[in-house]
Motif scaffolding. Sequence first.
Motif, PDB file in Angstrom:
ATOM      1  N   CYS A  98       0.805  -1.213   0.000  1.00  0.00           N
ATOM      2  CA  CYS A  98       0.000   0.000   0.000  1.00  0.00           C
ATOM      3  C   CYS A  98       0.841   1.268   0.000  1.00  0.00           C
ATOM      4  N   MET A 100       0.182   4.629   0.410  1.00  0.00           N
ATOM      5  CA  MET A 100      -0.917   5.495   0.829  1.00  0.00           C
ATOM      6  C   MET A 100      -0.604   6.957   0.527  1.00  0.00           C
ATOM      7  N   LYS A 101      -1.631   7.673   0.110  1.00  0.00           N
ATOM      8  CA  LYS A 101      -1.457   9.059  -0.318  1.00  0.00           C
ATOM      9  C   LYS A 101      -1.683  10.065   0.809  1.00  0.00           C
ATOM     10  N   LYS A 105      -8.213   8.358   1.998  1.00  0.00           N
ATOM     11  CA  LYS A 105      -9.028   7.545   1.101  1.00  0.00           C
ATOM     12  C   LYS A 105      -8.523   6.100   0.955  1.00  0.00           C
ATOM     13  N   ASP A 106      -7.527   5.738   1.746  1.00  0.00           N
ATOM     14  CA  ASP A 106      -7.047   4.354   1.730  1.00  0.00           C
ATOM     15  C   ASP A 106      -7.892   3.531   2.695  1.00  0.00           C
ATOM     16  N   TRP A 108      -9.864  -0.420   4.013  1.00  0.00           N
ATOM     17  CA  TRP A 108      -9.887  -1.877   4.160  1.00  0.00           C
ATOM     18  C   TRP A 108     -11.286  -2.268   4.612  1.00  0.00           C
ATOM     19  N   LEU A 165      -5.213   3.150   7.628  1.00  0.00           N
ATOM     20  CA  LEU A 165      -6.280   2.851   6.669  1.00  0.00           C
ATOM     21  C   LEU A 165      -7.639   3.049   7.329  1.00  0.00           C
ATOM     22  N   TYR A 224     -12.637   6.055  -2.458  1.00  0.00           N
ATOM     23  CA  TYR A 224     -11.805   5.214  -1.597  1.00  0.00           C
ATOM     24  C   TYR A 224     -11.033   4.186  -2.419  1.00  0.00           C
ATOM     25  N   ARG A 225      -9.797   3.973  -2.040  1.00  0.00           N
ATOM     26  CA  ARG A 225      -8.961   2.919  -2.612  1.00  0.00           C
ATOM     27  C   ARG A 225      -9.009   1.731  -1.654  1.00  0.00           C
ATOM     28  N   TRP A 227      -7.822  -1.484  -0.413  1.00  0.00           N
ATOM     29  CA  TRP A 227      -6.618  -2.311  -0.529  1.00  0.00           C
ATOM     30  C   TRP A 227      -6.882  -3.777  -0.239  1.00  0.00           C
TER      31      TRP A 227
END
Length: 257
Positions: A98, A100-101, A105-106, A108, A165, A224-225, A227
């Motif tokens: 991951c 993460m930015k 928005k990261d 699980w 996350l 959202y991303r 993961w």
Amino acid sequence: MQMGKLLGFLLLFSSLCIGFVSADWNILNQKRKNGVGSSLKNYCESWRINVELNNIRGFEVVPEECVEYIKKYMTSSQYKADSERAIEEVILYLSHCCTMKGDGKDAWIFDVDDTLLSTVPYYKKHGFGGRKLNTTSMEAWMGESKAPALEHSFKLFHEIKDRGLKIFLISSRKETLRSPTVDNLIKAGYHGWTSLVLRGLEDEFMEVQTYKSKARQHLTNQGYRIWGIIGDQWSSFEGPSSVKRTFKLPNSIYYLA
């Protein structure tokens, strides 16, 4: 004369072998329709593995002859070891997955039942999957907020949260169970999730996989991303989604489609 003696000996030996086989034959050493001999233990282990592989789908009850075997597995050190192995793979994935930015928005996703909270105490009193699920009885038990945390998932939940996350809980429980579900999660030591998604009236007659896919798509639409997902049912993963990885925990007691 010698040929007659030999023939007699062979007949006697054959009858003894048949006698031994007949005496040894029982449900623990049954002959399957395809002619392949298999013990009940082997048969039930094969059934369980094929449930986990999603080859056996849509079953309403555990085969009667396998209920005791499934009970022993789900309360055994092997079940715990299998679950912990799955968690180890999640941790390994998290170590490199991951980027993460830092924009919040990261994400699980966790399932709830038999992922964060165990329903095994309920099934101990209700046939370990050998009876059709009584929804009223199960929901009454859920309403008591007494389901224990699954230790392996408990540690993972907090590790993922500590990594920054956002955690979303997507459960097939009904919206009417929101209050006892939240109470149960908090009592079990879970806190800090971003959202708990439960089935509203509009979702009640959807297949579980359709409902959960829709919930994931809603998160994706919000930017959202996702993961990863961890759950005990294949319906937690199936359907369109942009999830990076999925992780399945063992559960041979029931099947949600």
